[in-house]
Design a protein around this motif. Structure first.
Motif, PDB file in Angstrom:
ATOM      1  N   UNK A   1      13.245   8.323  18.145  1.00 48.34           N
ATOM      2  CA  UNK A   1      12.234   9.358  18.392  1.00 48.34           C
ATOM      3  C   UNK A   1      10.831   8.756  18.519  1.00 48.34           C
ATOM      4  N   UNK A   2       9.925   9.532  19.048  1.00 46.97           N
ATOM      5  CA  UNK A   2       8.497   9.159  19.160  1.00 46.97           C
ATOM      6  C   UNK A   2       8.286   7.857  19.941  1.00 46.97           C
TER       7      UNK A   2
ATOM      8  N   UNK B   1      10.660  14.126  20.636  1.00 51.23           N
ATOM      9  CA  UNK B   1       9.246  13.819  20.836  1.00 51.23           C
ATOM     10  C   UNK B   1       8.976  12.493  21.545  1.00 51.23           C
ATOM     11  N   UNK B   2       9.669  12.239  22.624  1.00 54.43           N
ATOM     12  CA  UNK B   2       9.366  11.058  23.439  1.00 54.43           C
ATOM     13  C   UNK B   2       8.566  11.487  24.661  1.00 54.43           C
ATOM     14  N   UNK B   3       7.714  10.569  25.145  1.00 56.36           N
ATOM     15  CA  UNK B   3       6.987  10.820  26.385  1.00 56.36           C
ATOM     16  C   UNK B   3       7.424   9.744  27.376  1.00 56.36           C
TER      17      UNK B   3
ATOM     18  N   UNK C   1      18.862  15.165  25.333  1.00 56.55           N
ATOM     19  CA  UNK C   1      17.401  15.045  25.345  1.00 56.55           C
ATOM     20  C   UNK C   1      16.863  15.835  24.155  1.00 56.55           C
ATOM     21  N   UNK C   2      16.183  15.130  23.254  1.00 59.02           N
ATOM     22  CA  UNK C   2      15.728  15.733  22.000  1.00 59.02           C
ATOM     23  C   UNK C   2      14.522  16.628  22.184  1.00 59.02           C
ATOM     24  N   UNK C   3      14.348  17.513  21.222  1.00 58.42           N
ATOM     25  CA  UNK C   3      13.263  18.499  21.261  1.00 58.42           C
ATOM     26  C   UNK C   3      11.904  17.860  21.507  1.00 58.42           C
ATOM     27  N   UNK C   4      11.103  18.540  22.282  1.00 62.86           N
ATOM     28  CA  UNK C   4       9.687  18.204  22.549  1.00 62.86           C
ATOM     29  C   UNK C   4       9.508  16.897  23.299  1.00 62.86           C
ATOM     30  N   UNK C   5      10.568  16.367  23.867  1.00 60.94           N
ATOM     31  CA  UNK C   5      10.399  15.209  24.741  1.00 60.94           C
ATOM     32  C   UNK C   5       9.928  15.705  26.095  1.00 60.94           C
ATOM     33  N   UNK C   6       9.033  14.907  26.700  1.00 62.83           N
ATOM     34  CA  UNK C   6       8.474  15.271  28.004  1.00 62.83           C
ATOM     35  C   UNK C   6       8.823  14.147  28.984  1.00 62.83           C
ATOM     36  N   UNK C   7       9.630  14.438  29.961  1.00 71.13           N
ATOM     37  CA  UNK C   7      10.098  13.410  30.900  1.00 71.13           C
ATOM     38  C   UNK C   7       9.638  13.775  32.300  1.00 71.13           C
TER      39      UNK C   7
ATOM     40  N   UNK D   1      12.637  23.148  23.574  1.00 71.66           N
ATOM     41  CA  UNK D   1      11.284  22.629  23.792  1.00 71.66           C
ATOM     42  C   UNK D   1      11.200  21.412  24.690  1.00 71.66           C
ATOM     43  N   UNK D   2      12.267  21.084  25.382  1.00 71.58           N
ATOM     44  CA  UNK D   2      12.244  19.910  26.270  1.00 71.58           C
ATOM     45  C   UNK D   2      11.487  20.243  27.560  1.00 71.58           C
ATOM     46  N   UNK D   3      10.716  19.269  28.075  1.00 68.76           N
ATOM     47  CA  UNK D   3      10.084  19.417  29.389  1.00 68.76           C
ATOM     48  C   UNK D   3      10.643  18.357  30.331  1.00 68.76           C
TER      49      UNK D   3
END
Ligand code: UD1
Ligand code: MG
Length: 501
Positions: free
Chosen positions: A334-335, A318-320, A298-304, A283-285
């Motif tokens: 996280x977050x 889950x980092x943006x 790079x952890x799941x659902x992080x958007x870089x 789920x990484x972007x």
């Protein structure tokens, strides 16, 4: 190939079937506009003349290409979009001086690779044909022009879906919209294209029939893999092509040493680079021009987006992160939210629910929990306690905060900018810092605590209320079991009920 071949890209259409206010070639797949895909691919094929036909939102289309090399690139305007044939008619003047052969393709076919185009051109140049048409067999050919073959296997003509008879519609060999022409043969037929009675457009595909009618040879170049020539005409095809391109990208990264857990779930733009031994969780972007070094996780659902991560960086779930830099060995999340201009030093730690904006964080500095750092310059080995807020905005202007090396900022501190905290300074938890804290000093900026023993009971007595202890005593208190307990232990519930009676 440079002198032999010029290239024309058709990109003037609106793309009615996308049902969008945005011109079709400005839609993006895998992080690039369709027109950028087309022009980049063309540039890989030849550095010679490149003509791009623009019409709908022409200025925006030209603007979308401004960061690419402009040499040899010419834009031709098709003010009214009267079809693919008309598009080339508008470029007549430029074509006359373009070169002996012309490769034409559409701005809506971004999966086509430069290798395929090179092989196609080589085959055309070697054949002596007036034109070559790239074809493919589609499982579902609906919407595409169909290839009608002559008895000798050459191309006789192309019939569009709308004009095709039921028999012709059963043909699965389609026109990819990718052609090579002997330029002067094309120019000889361009103005003879009839207006289609159904759509009112001038079809480039009709040039093929005109050539063969005049006794010229048109050869098919049949692609084994039809997926490379999918044209994008609606949002479903946009999604399909996006997934295919990102799949290609993920695969290339994996072959270059990147571990991708569940590669079908990651979203990696084509402009992204990732070093070997980096692990991307599901789920990484990774978007834009992001660069990730070696041995990162790079952890799941992080958007870089558009960011630079050196080696050994950990980004937890889950980092943006946008337009930021993260140095070797730093740990984020996280977050966490790193907004533009965040520059995180080597080995620094930015923990959960920490927001950073336009701030330099030094080597080994830690901001582990629930913090806002904005418009600040923070030195090395600083400890930022939980809940620290940099108050950078006075309602009109943003101000800068400087925290020097080894400072300790106690939890719950507010730093009212502009303010400076000196080296080795120590700020007591809960302080509101409004003035400079000199180096090596303790600063306490909070009201002193006073305790008043027995105050609560005294107040209640005054109001005629009983304290909780007194209430329990007089009611012979047996508390009802919680709902969950009641369900599990019905016997006890009854017992409890009896006691209350
Ligand atoms: C076209 C072909 C079809 C082929 C298919 C392959 C024609 C008549 N049909 O159909 O045989 O199977 O591509 O994908 O050529 N454009 C202009 N000016 C215009 C109209 C279109 O520049 O006036 C551009 C569009 O921006 C687009 C390209 O030409 O990039 C193709 O137009 P589109 O409407 O997508 O044609 P298709 O219906 O896909
Ligand atoms: Mg199309």
């Amino acid at each position: 190939m440079k002198d032999q071949i010029a290239i024309a890209i058709l990109g003037a259409g609106l793309g009615t079937r996308l049902k969008s206010k945005l011109a079709k070639v400005l839609h993006s797949v895998a992080g690039r506009t369709l027109i950028e895909h087309a022009v980049r691919t063309a540039r890989e094929v030849s550095e010679g003349n490149l003509i791009v036909i623009v019409g709908h939102q022409a200025e925006a289309v030209i603007d979308a290409l401004k960061d690419l090399p402009q040499q040899g690139l010419r834009f031709v305007r098709q003010e009214q979009q009267l079809g693919t044939g008309h598009a080339l008619q508008c470029a007549r003047r430029q074509l006359q001086t373009a070169g002996p052969h012309l490769l034409v393709f559409h701005g809506d076919t971004p999966l086509i690779t430069s290798e395929t185009l090179r092989r196609f051109i080589a085959s055309h140049l070697g054949s002596g044909a007036a034109a070559s048409v790239m074809t493919a067999e589609m499982e579902d050919p609906t919407g595409y022009g169909r290839i009608l073959r002559a008895p000798d296997g050459s191309v006789a003509s192309i019939v569009e879906q709308k004009s095709a008879t039921p028999d012709q519609r059963r043909i699965r060999e389609i026109n990819t919209g990718i052609y090579c022409f002997e330029t002067h043969q094309l120019l000889a037929e361009l103005d003879r294209i009839p207006r289609d009675p159904i759509s009112g457009e001038y079809y480039l595909t009709d040039v093929i029939g005109l050539l063969t009618h005049g006794g010229k040879k048109v050869l098919p170049y049949r692609m084994a893999d039809a997926s490379e020539v999918i044209g994008i005409n609606n949002r479903a095809e946009l999604a399909e092509v996006d997934a295919l391109l990102r799949g290609r990208k993920a695969r290339a990264l994996m072959l270059a040493g990147v571990t991708i857990l569940r590669p079908e779930t990651v979203m990696i733009d084509l402009g992204v680079e990732v070093g070997p031994d980096t692990v991307l969780e599901p789920g990484v972007t990774l978007a834009g021009e992001t660069r990730v070094g070696e041995n990162c996780r790079i952890g799941s659902f992080s958007v870089i987006t558009d960011s630079e991560l050196e080696d050994n960086v950990t980004v937890k779930q889950s980092c943006v992160i946008g337009e930021s830099k993260i140095a070797n060995g730093a740990s984020i999340g996280p977050f966490a939210h790193l907004r533009p201009g965040s520059d995180i030093g080597p080995g620094a730690k930015i923990g959960n629910f920490v927001e950073v904006k336009k701030t330099r964080v030094g080597r080994g500095t830690k901001a582990s929990h629930l913090t806002y750092l904005g418009d600040a310059v923070i030195g090395n080995d600083v400890n930022i306690g939980a809940g620290t807020i940099i108050v950078n905005y006075d309602g009109e202007k943003k101000h800068t905060t400087v925290i020097e090396n080894n400072a300790f900022v106690g939890s719950g501190t507010r730093l009212i900018a502009p303010v400076r905290v000196g080296e080795n300074a120590f700020i007591a938890a809960g302080s509101t810092i409004t003035e400079e804290v000199p180096p090596d000093s303790l600063s306490i900026a909070r009201a002193r605590q006073t305790n008043k023993p027995g105050w609560v009971t005294a107040r209640k007595r005054k109001a005629g209320k009983k304290s909780p202890e007194e209430k329990n005593k007089t009611q012979g208190k047996v508390l009802e079991p919680a709902l969950g307990d009641r369900k599990k232990k019905p016997a006890k519930k009854q017992e409890a009920a009896k006691q209350i009676e």
